[in-house]
Enzyme design. Structure first.
Site, PDB file in Angstrom:
ATOM      1  N   SER A 265       0.831  -1.212   0.000  1.00  0.00           N
ATOM      2  CA  SER A 265       0.000   0.000   0.000  1.00  0.00           C
ATOM      3  C   SER A 265       0.859   1.253   0.000  1.00  0.00           C
ATOM      4  CB  SER A 265      -0.888   0.010   1.239  1.00  0.00           C
ATOM      5  OG  SER A 265      -0.083   0.249   2.381  1.00  0.00           O
ATOM      6  N   LYS A 266       0.195   2.368  -0.238  1.00  0.00           N
ATOM      7  CA  LYS A 266       0.892   3.654  -0.209  1.00  0.00           C
ATOM      8  C   LYS A 266       1.561   3.851   1.153  1.00  0.00           C
ATOM      9  CE  LYS A 266      -0.304   8.570  -0.091  1.00  0.00           C
ATOM     10  NZ  LYS A 266       1.043   8.961   0.303  1.00  0.00           N
ATOM     11  N   ARG A 267       0.877   3.383   2.204  1.00  0.00           N
ATOM     12  CA  ARG A 267       1.443   3.549   3.547  1.00  0.00           C
ATOM     13  C   ARG A 267       2.784   2.820   3.700  1.00  0.00           C
ATOM     14  NH1 ARG A 267      -2.560   1.547   7.069  1.00  0.00           N
ATOM     15  NH2 ARG A 267      -4.104   2.276   5.561  1.00  0.00           N
ATOM     16  N   GLY A 269       4.917   2.346   1.336  1.00  0.00           N
ATOM     17  CA  GLY A 269       5.890   3.169   0.622  1.00  0.00           C
ATOM     18  C   GLY A 269       6.330   4.342   1.478  1.00  0.00           C
ATOM     19  N   ASP A 270       5.361   5.013   2.120  1.00  0.00           N
ATOM     20  CA  ASP A 270       5.693   6.165   2.970  1.00  0.00           C
ATOM     21  C   ASP A 270       6.565   5.723   4.150  1.00  0.00           C
ATOM     22  OD1 ASP A 270       4.147   7.659   1.300  1.00  0.00           O
ATOM     23  OD2 ASP A 270       2.374   7.708   2.609  1.00  0.00           O
TER      24      ASP A 270
END
Ligand code: GLU
Length: 513
Positions: A265-267, A269-270
């Site tokens: 998920s984007k999370r 990646g962050d």
């Protein structure tokens, strides 16, 4: 007769395209080209509530950046099946819904939101799976329970309705998936899905199947999240009488978090510092920025290569593939059933490999840009820039790292690696440096060999072993502990700079010591 292979990538413009979606597009592209077929792009925007401005453009630009080119469809020029945006195909779907209703495969349902809710509450209370299906439909307001006249009256007075698919009761739906083998679902696990609404819009399921049929799609290659929809799609093909042209299905494995537990998920990646989108995306409602591979400095060839190998393997140890080589090597039977763990270090490694493949000439403009950005806009000799790129190329994973690794070719160091200084500086060093300056000054033909010879003789004269001084000498010339071959650096920066840097380090470090 074998049909011409035709595949599609059918994104919904609901936000930026996740790299999992890019991989789906890539596999479709590879499959089509491998079989000399067509790859088309269709935009599935029937759910207007989820429409996000800019998302369609973002998706198309991402594919173009990566070289994943379609032959038909949105962004790549209309083909024989235009339009390729489902919202623009709206008038076309109604006749297919009517066909299903007439054949008894679908029905009108007039239930209000409150009525649906109370059905769910009632069923939940008696511990039954709360869904609109073969059992509950008999208790609801639809064209199966209401009289023909009543249905007619409601339709004529333009009452809101939906059209639902009439699922056969307790039927085993079996189909062959190119990746998973035989898959089977029982209709008692499913519900009577809405196919169409009274505003004239089809839902995803109907539009998707009708368009795949009309666009003569032979293989549906899509993400695993669509596997539960596949039995309904199979039943729709049957209900329409299109079974003989039903596409083959291939459901791709998920891209997993680096730890392997759950969808990437984007999370993630962050949290771990890598992009999960192909390009930067500015969310138009929140203003939030999601970072992309392009802006993070990845080369498109590297992104294509790394995505290709997330879920597919060539059956050999080869890891580096051009797009053309991927087309040749690709096959669905080498796509794995289980999820593919994303590995950010491997992603960097791929980029590094592609940076290394770039010629020195190709790197020079990146270096020139960095020089200008750092205020060094004086003209540097092209041969000097070329040689600098050549020396640092092996050290970098991204073109934007060129400057970090080559700064000292252009400016003298103003700091010195503290650990090396602490470990290697001692009171014998100043005399050694004086001898070194003396030796270098005396060189007529200045190059890496003659500097190295001057260095060796200064070491011998001072009784110091090379291993005890080489790293300090590197820090003196460059400020940092690692880099390309040192004497080649000395040759490239030239005799005057080399001498100046030794003098400068000598006075700075002597004062510090
Ligand atoms: N519109 C669907 C999506 O957004 C397409 C699924 C399919 O390929 O059938 O992924």
């Amino acid at each position: 007769m074998d049909r011409r292979v035709r595949v599609r990538f059918a994104p919904s413009p609901t936000g930026p395209l996740h790299i999992g979606g890019v991989r789906t597009a890539l596999y479709n592209y590879l499959f089509a080209n491998k079989h000399g077929g067509d790859f088309l792009i269709r935009i599935e925007d029937t759910d207007q509530t989820r429409f996000v401005p800019g998302a369609e453009e973002y998706i198309i630009n991402s594919l173009k950046w990566l070289g994943i080119e379609a032959v038909e469809g949105i962004g790549f020029g209309d083909g024989p099946h235009a339009p390729y945006r489902q919202s623009e195909r709206k008038p076309l779907y109604k006749q297919y819904v009517l066909q299903l209703i007439e054949a008894g495969h679908a029905y009108y349902a007039f239930d209000t939101a409150e009525e649906l809710e109370s059905m769910r509450e009632r069923l939940k209370a008696s511990n039954v799976d709360a869904k609109y299906d073969a059992i509950t439909r008999g208790t609801m307001k639809n064209s199966l329970t209401l009289s023909e006249d009543e249905v007619k009256r409601r339709l004529e007075s333009e009452e809101a309705y939906v059209v639902r698919f009439k699922l056969p009761r307790k039927e085993e739906v079996k189909f062959h998936d190119e990746i998973r083998g035989w898959v089977s679902f029982n209709t008692n696990q499913m519900d009577d899905k809405v196919l169409f609404k009274s505003d004239g819009m089809p839902t995803y399921h109907l539009a998707n199947v009708v368009d795949d049929f009309l666009m003569q799609i032979t293989h549906v290659i899509r993400g695993e999240e669509w596997l539960p929809s596949a039995p309904l799609h199979v039943l729709l093909y049957r209900a329409f009488g299109w079974e003989n042209v039903m596409p083959a299905f291939a459901h791709l494995p998920l891209l997993l978090k680096p730890e392997g537990n759950g969808k990437l998920s984007k999370r993630d990646g962050d949290r771990l510092g890598f992009p999960v989108f192909p390009m930067n995306w500015n969310d138009p409602s929140s203003g939030e920025l999601s970072s992309g591979y392009r802006e993070a400095g990845y080369l498109p060839e590297a992104v294509v290569n790394l995505l290709a190998l997330l879920g597919w393997n060539p059956g050999t140890t080869q890891e580096l593939f051009t797009l053309e080589e991927l087309v040749q090597a690709f096959s669905l039977d080498r796509v794995s059933k289980s999820g593919a763990k994303f590995d950010q270090n491997k992603a960097k490694w791929f980029n590094q490999q592609y940076v290394r493949k770039m010629s020195d000439e190709m790197l020079v403009p990146y270096l020139e840009k960095a020089l200008a950005e750092n205020g060094l806009d004086k003209q540097f000799d092209q041969a000097f820039l070329l040689q600098t790129c050549k020396l640092v190329k092996e050290k970098i994973s991204f073109t934007k790292e060129l400057w970090d690794y080559s700064r000292y070719f252009f400016v003298a160091p103003d700091t010195y690696d503290e650990q090396v200084v602490k470990k290697r500086w001692n009171d014998k060093i100043p005399a050694l440096l004086s001898d070194l300056v003396y030796g270098i000054k005396a060189i007529d033909n200045y190059n890496h060999q003659s500097v190295e010879a001057a260095y060796q003789s200064a070491l011998e004269k001072n009784g110091i072993a090379g291993k005890d001084f080489l790293q300090l000498f590197r820090v003196i010339l460059t400020g940092v502990a690692g880099g390309p071959p040192l004497f080649e650096i000395a040759e490239l920066i030239g005799k005057d700079n080399t001498l100046q840097r030794i003098e400068q380090a000598k006075s700075t470090l002597q004062n510090q010591a």
